[in-house]
Write an enzyme that holds these catalytic residues in place. Structure first.
Site, PDB file in Angstrom:
ATOM      1  N   GLU A 340      24.988   6.055  38.206  1.00  0.00           N
ATOM      2  CA  GLU A 340      24.246   5.480  37.074  1.00  0.00           C
ATOM      3  C   GLU A 340      24.799   4.145  36.558  1.00  0.00           C
ATOM      4  O   GLU A 340      24.867   3.938  35.347  1.00  0.00           O
ATOM      5  CB  GLU A 340      24.212   6.483  35.918  1.00  0.00           C
TER       6      GLU A 340
HETATM    7  C1  NGO Z   1      24.376  13.198  35.390  1.00  0.00           C
HETATM    8  C2  NGO Z   1      25.220  12.036  34.879  1.00  0.00           C
HETATM    9  C3  NGO Z   1      26.297  12.494  33.896  1.00  0.00           C
HETATM   10  C4  NGO Z   1      25.715  13.444  32.866  1.00  0.00           C
HETATM   11  C5  NGO Z   1      25.071  14.617  33.578  1.00  0.00           C
HETATM   12  C6  NGO Z   1      24.459  15.586  32.591  1.00  0.00           C
HETATM   13  C7  NGO Z   1      25.776  12.532  36.997  1.00  0.00           C
HETATM   14  C8  NGO Z   1      26.414  12.489  38.320  1.00  0.00           C
HETATM   15  N1  NGO Z   1      25.810  11.568  36.106  1.00  0.00           N
HETATM   16  O1  NGO Z   1      25.128  13.605  36.550  1.00  0.00           O
HETATM   17  O2  NGO Z   1      26.861  11.377  33.274  1.00  0.00           O
HETATM   18  O3  NGO Z   1      26.748  13.915  32.039  1.00  0.00           O
HETATM   19  O4  NGO Z   1      24.074  14.204  34.478  1.00  0.00           O
HETATM   20  O5  NGO Z   1      23.848  16.681  33.172  1.00  0.00           O
END
Ligand code: NGO
Length: 526
Positions: A340
């Site tokens: 992300e």
């Molecule tokens: C995503 C995000 C995290 C969040 C999570 C919550 C990933 C790999 N990046 O998973 O920052 O905390 O969802 O479910």
């Protein structure tokens, strides 16, 4: 494969002796080894129709020449003595002990058991646990615990007898990697909490704990060459709490505690995104230093922060952090996050990941990264962690890198069970027990099969979770099912069988002090 006795309920074929034993064993523990609610389910269970009873004369014998096996024997004694009150001692010996005892031994010859397999033979005269490697003995002890009445898990002395049904279990894992992840960045969890989680995952034969040590909301590990990461960056968390961090001594203590349970710690420093805590501690890591310093962040949005990938100081920072972490991490992996990074342009993101991969390798470690790192050029030694998009896992496989499978819609323990769940998120799915259990890693993503898969992981993110009770409620009872997916062969797993075993396992989780979610999908026998 599974011995036939495994699936047979009590049928007339069983001898009168076995039926008599059933009643003599107490309501708590079945008298037939193959009727035990073992999780994860072993590869083969061959039951015979007798019992072995632990008594005040029972001790745990280990080979004369192995300090390591002695330590494992002591772990077993420490598990069993408080509840049984039998005061079992660990005794080195040159030969198999007299009747009435337990015996742990390594077998050089039985290489088919691999690194973590074991054979547990219970007869009327004793218990013999053998393995090719010490880790196998440790895993076998977890099975032995589950073959005893549930009260054995309590921490104070219980009345009652300690009988184990006889038979032989031969068992080894399907996947080499069976992990859990704990996010200590969104909310900080103490060393004691982490140790408790290690004990819980060890009971289900998991062998890795991935610690998510940094995120926008906080930096949780002391880095001596960049002290403000903790003096400033650790003092926040979601919701405005005080945060916290592990000193290097504390981190090493966690690593050692995990090692004694044959669990490797995988540290994750998330980058280039999810870095607000670092960016607010060291303005020079931002592209625009003139912009007012990013403030500590206590919300739960994602994707707004990035290290400045065009500055050399960023790579000095990464190198220092990776070096200090690598020095404290005996396991082969370091996790660089990589998820992300929405505000890092792709043309900056790709060279950044490539360079971090080199840095990780230069410190003798293999890089793991979430899905998105597959945009870069992965080395065959690197590992991609599949969480959201199949095409990334496919790209990893095409590049010859292994994949850790942790699909958010199945394996994320922070997803709510249903719309009434008190904690958790539901952006990926509501995950009831059947959904968490009913899937198969090797067929999840077309083109990503067992040969590409290192194993599975159950992450728990802590945006909405700030204490152990809530954490355990979200993890249990989904975590044992995920551990079974990683350990037990596909051919012995099915939801109906698991559901029945889990129902009987409730008492054991209670004895372990776990406040689990009592799903209506399971008959807990209450
Ligand atoms: C995503 C995000 C995290 C969040 C999570 C919550 C990933 C790999 N990046 O998973 O920052 O905390 O969802 O479910």
């Amino acid at each position: 494969m599974l011995n036939k006795t495994k699936t047979l309920p009590l049928k007339p074929a069983l001898s009168i002796a076995a039926l008599t034993l059933l009643f003599s064993c107490g309501s708590d523990n079945p008298a037939i080894l193959s009727e035990q609610s073992l999780i994860p389910l072993p590869v083969t269970v061959t039951a015979s129709d007798s019992l072995f009873e632990l008594t005040e004369n029972t001790d745990i014998y280990v080979p004369q020449n192995s300090e390591e096996v002695k330590g494992i024997g002591q772990y077993l004694a420490d598990k069993l003595n408080p509840s049984t009150g039998l005061g079992m001692e660990v005794k080195p010996t040159d030969a198999a002990p007299a009747a009435g005892n337990m015996y742990l031994a390594l077998t050089e010859a039985d290489t088919t058991l691999g690194d973590e397999g074991y054979e547990l033979a219970i007869s009327t005269t004793g218990v013999k646990l053998t393995a090719h490697q010490p880790a196998g003995l440790f895993r076998g002890i977890q099975t032995l615990r589950q073959a005893l009445p549930a009260d054995v898990e309590k921490s104070d002395k219980q009345s009652g007898s300690w009988k184990i049904p006889t038979g032989t279990i031969r068992d080894y894992p399907t996947y080499a990697y069976r992990g859990a992840m704990l996010d200590v960045a969104r909310h900080f969890f103490s060393v004691e909490d982490v140790k408790r989680y290690i004990d819980l995952i060890a009971a289900y034969k998991m062998n890795a704990l991935h610690l998510h040590l940094s995120d926008d909301q906080g930096w949780r590990i002391e880095i001596k060459s960049w002290p403000k990461l903790t003096s400033l960056g650790s003092k926040s968390e979601v919701g405005g709490g005080e945060g916290g961090f592990y000193t290097q001594e504390q981190y090493k203590d966690i690593v050692k505690y995990a090692q004694e349970r044959y669990i490797m710690i995988i540290p994750e420093i998330d980058m280039p995104g999810h870095t607000n805590a670092a960016l607010s501690s060291y303005p020079e890591l931002n592209c625009n230093e003139k912009d007012p310093n990013p403030k500590p962040y206590t919300g739960i949005e994602v994707g707004f922060s990035t290290l400045c990938t065009s500055k050399e100081i960023t790579y000095k920072f990464v190198d220092d952090v990776v070096r200090e972490l690598a020095e404290m991490t005996p396991g082969p992996y370091l996790h660089m996050g990589g998820d992300e990074s929405h505000v890092t342009p792709m043309e900056d993101y790709i060279p950044f990941v490539n360079r971090v991969q080199d840095i990780v390798q230069s410190h003798g470690k293999q890089m793991i990264g979430w899905d998105e790192v597959t945009n870069a050029s992965l080395k065959p030694t690197s590992v991609a962690q599949y969480w959201a998009k199949a095409e990334y896992a496919q790209s990893a496989a095409k590049q010859g890198a292994k994949v850790i499978v942790s699909p958010a819609k199945k394996a994320y323990l922070d997803m709510q069970y249903d719309s009434t769940s008190k904690y958790g998120l539901h952006w990926a799915a509501y995950i009831e027990l059947d959904s968490a259990y009913n899937w198969e890693p090797s067929t999840m993503v077309p083109g990503v099969t067992s040969t590409n898969i290192l194993g599975i992981e159950a992450p728990i993110w802590t945006e909405t979770i700030d204490n152990m009770e809530a954490l355990e409620y979200m993890a249990f009872p989904r975590l044992p099912g995920l551990a079974e997916i990683g350990w037990s062969p596909k051919s012995v797993r099915n939801w109906e069988g698991y559901r029945t075993r889990l129902g009987k396992h409730g008492k054991r989780m209670e004895a372990m002090g776990i406040d689990y979610y009592p799903s209506k999908q399971v008959d807990w026998g209450k």
